[in-house]
Design an enzyme around this catalytic site. Structure first.
Site, short mmCIF file in Angstrom:
data_model
loop_
_atom_site.label_atom_id
_atom_site.label_comp_id
_atom_site.label_asym_id
_atom_site.label_seq_id
_atom_site.Cartn_x
_atom_site.Cartn_y
_atom_site.Cartn_z
N HIS A 459 10.30 -1.06 15.19
CA HIS A 459 10.29 -1.00 13.54
C HIS A 459 11.11 -0.24 13.61
CE1 HIS A 459 5.31 -0.99 13.54
NE2 HIS A 459 6.17 -1.79 13.30
N GLU A 460 12.36 -0.65 12.58
CA GLU A 460 13.40 -0.43 11.63
C GLU A 460 14.82 -0.18 12.52
OE1 GLU A 460 13.79 0.43 8.59
OE2 GLU A 460 11.60 0.38 7.74
N GLY A 461 14.85 -1.37 13.69
CA GLY A 461 15.65 -1.42 14.29
C GLY A 461 15.57 -0.55 16.17
#
Length: 611
Positions: A459-461
């Site tokens: 998630h998110e990178g």
């Protein structure tokens, strides 16, 4: 958990002092506590009892509609009723003007109770916040306000089947909508385009929880030659509602050309729909033609700049979610260890089988696993709240305070996102181990916590991307000023700790780890070759993260000095967790940095055929 949360907020971070600032002048510890009480109660009553249900009764698509358990609808109705969707917004927009740190602390309870059920609300909040920052007045009034009220929910549509983290390869197209000779730029909701393409891994992409879903979609506008501009500079951002609306926010009755192609079935977060969405395939024909109608946000080519505006808060949120899943597993395994009898004391004469078994929490190795979990989850919680406090400094502090906070966040955000995603996942693994065979069964919750948490390293990178960002950009930007600012803060903490009885050895160990990070950073870049420097970015991220967490733990135990309960079990537990981290975890830093400092070439030189 509540006692630890309040200690970190009020005794360490002094969050109550934010009430002296104009934006938070109507707040005090009493109002903050009231918010925490409300969220804790809703999470306990509406989310936690149904976490397993949301996991076992996954979203189901019947070809027309997605079906979710009624409990998910009811939980989110209660969340919307709490006002937390607009918690940080201005009073005039229906918000509470809560500090970011308090908003994050309050949302802890939902992540711990059911991270999947709460995911819809977190995505909606991020979507609406982005529109408040980059949308037009009409876009804010029509879309963001209806999201903050809970009338509509929102998503973030970035990835595509062929382009996961590599957003420069996004292929979704957006072409001006000139149907019937209309002026596409004259639409009151923003310049109007028709989108075609596919988006993958879209959380909350389809459901019936709210009457509408507001998709924020990255797409490329073709140039005069009909071809999209290569790279990320050609990416723009669009509002694409599931159902079309007018400039007053009323549903027009027309369905936009956005269709669910299928649900993805992940190992965790099963209560959140995860979707492959088709835009512009012709399933629906708004205005009598195919193509999903979208409204440009900001200027053409500024899609990533807009999308990443709220990235600090989003990455803190992911890290905090990872922490709370780790915390839930820790508490479950602690309770089990106190109740489960097994084994007998080992004496010089061996074990006496005639003696009763003792609770497994009395075994040293079980204590080791519990201490590891405690150090990871409580240290992770402190890190995330510290970063959220920096966000408040950035937005409401003086010019100097704001600049200093922004600088620290540059180097801390990759850690805030990645460190809990790895080490609070390890806490979940240890929780399973404490329960033994029972830990692997669905009769106990710890296996679900692990499955849910495993998604946070993506998630998110992803982990590797955070590592490349840290070593490749954050620690070297502006001549390394952000790294030097952090080093100054860490050195100050070590110096203060060196004056406190029992902490001098820890202070010296932290100083040595910090020096090793600085030395390895220079050696990694000694040749100036990015391929050489960045091949070992992930062990650098791990070493950097452990050094930061050691610093955070020293800060926490320093806050115990002079505390009213400095000699109570609560304080002794914090000191034991700090001692564990320094004795068992901080020594790992030197091994990780060894590969970084010598620019270990193995991973660069390894050939495909050798595998």
């Amino acid at each position: 958990m509540r006692q630890t949360l309040e200690f970190l907020l009020y005794d360490w971070l002094k969050v109550q002092d934010l009430g002296r600032r104009e934006r938070f002048s109507e707040h005090s510890r009493e109002t903050f506590d009231a918010v925490l009480d409300t969220c804790e109660k809703i999470a306990r009553e509406k989310f936690a009892p149904f976490n397993r249900l949301a996991d076992t009764e996954e979203p189901r698509f019947d070809g027309e509609r997605v079906h979710l358990p009624r409990a998910t609808h009811e939980a989110l109705t209660a969340y919307v009723g709490s006002g937390m969707l607009a918690a940080a917004q201005d009073y005039e927009h229906g918000g509470m003007q809560l500090p970011c740190v308090v908003e994050m602390a309050a949302n802890c309870f939902f992540s711990k109770a059911s991270v999947a059920m709460g995911g819809y609300a977190m995505l909606t909040n991020g979507n609406a916040n982005l529109l408040m920052a980059h949308g037009t007045d009409t876009q804010r009034a029509v879309f963001a306000m209806n999201e903050f009220s809970g009338r509509w929910f929102g998503t973030m549509c970035l990835s595509e089947p062929q382009a996961g983290s590599s957003l420069s390869d996004v292929a979704t197209r957006a072409e001006p909508d000139v149907t019937d000779g209309r002026d596409f730029e004259a639409d009151p909701l923003g310049p109007r385009y028709r989108l075609t393409g596919n988006k993958m891994w879209i959380s909350g992409g389809e459901h019936e929880i709210t009457e509408n879903i507001v998709h924020l979609v990255l797409a490329k506008i073709p140039g005069p030659d009909g071809k999209p501009q290569p790279g990320t500079r050609g990416i723009s951002l669009f509002i694409v509602p599931k159902h079309l609306v007018d400039a007053q926010g009323r549903l027009t009755g027309e369905r936009n050309d956005v269709a669910l192609a299928g649900l993805n079935h992940k190992l965790g977060y099963r209560g959140t729909t995860n979707c492959l969405l088709n835009f512009g395939e012709g399933r629906h024909t708004p205005g009598g033609r195919r193509g999903a109608i979208g409204y440009l946000v900001g200027k053409p080519g500024e899609g990533l700049r807009c999308m990443f505006h709220m990235m600090n808060e989003a990455r803190i949120g992911v890290g905090l979610g990872a922490v709370m899943l780790g915390y839930a597993g820790y508490e479950a395994s602690l309770e089990y260890a106190r109740q489960r009898p097994q084994g007998r004391p080992m004496t010089a004469a061996g074990k006496d089988a005639s003696q009763p078994q003792r609770p497994i929490i009395e075994h040293a190795d079980v204590k080791r696993m519990l201490l590891a979990q405690k150090s990871f989850v409580e240290g992770g919680l402190a890190l995330e709240l510290f970063c959220a406090r920096l966000v408040d400094e950035q937005h409401t502090g003086s010019a100097d305070e704001s600049a200093a906070a922004k600088q620290l966040l540059e180097v801390l955000i990759p850690i805030a996102k990645s460190w809990p995603s790895e080490w609070c996942l390890e806490a979940n693994s240890l929780a399973i181990q404490v329960l033994g065979g029972y830990g692997y069964t669905r009769d106990f919750p710890v296996e679900q916590y692990w499955r849910d948490n495993r998604l946070n390293m993506i998630h998110e990178g992803t982990h590797g991307i955070q590592a490349l960002d840290l070593l490749g950009r954050k620690v070297v930007m502006d001549g390394g000023k952000a790294l030097m600012a952090l080093a100054e803060r860490i050195s100050d903490t070590a110096q203060r700790a060196g004056q406190v009885a029992g902490l001098a050895e820890s202070a010296n160990a932290l100083g040595a780890a910090l020096a090793a990070v600085g030395g390895a950073t220079k050696k990694a870049w000694a040749t100036g070759e990015p391929e050489e420097a960045l091949a070992n970015a992930t062990p650098y991220l791990q070493a950097f993260g452990h050094t930061v967490l050691a610093w955070i733990w020293l800060e926490v135990v320093l806050a115990l000095e002079g505390h009213a309960g400095a000699d109570c079990d609560f304080a002794h537990g914090k000191r034991a967790a700090q001692r564990y981290f320094f004795a068992y975890e901080l020594p790992k830093v030197q091994a990780w940095l060894g590969a970084v400092a010598r620019r270990e070439s193995l991973t660069r030189e390894m050939q495909d055929s050798w595998f």
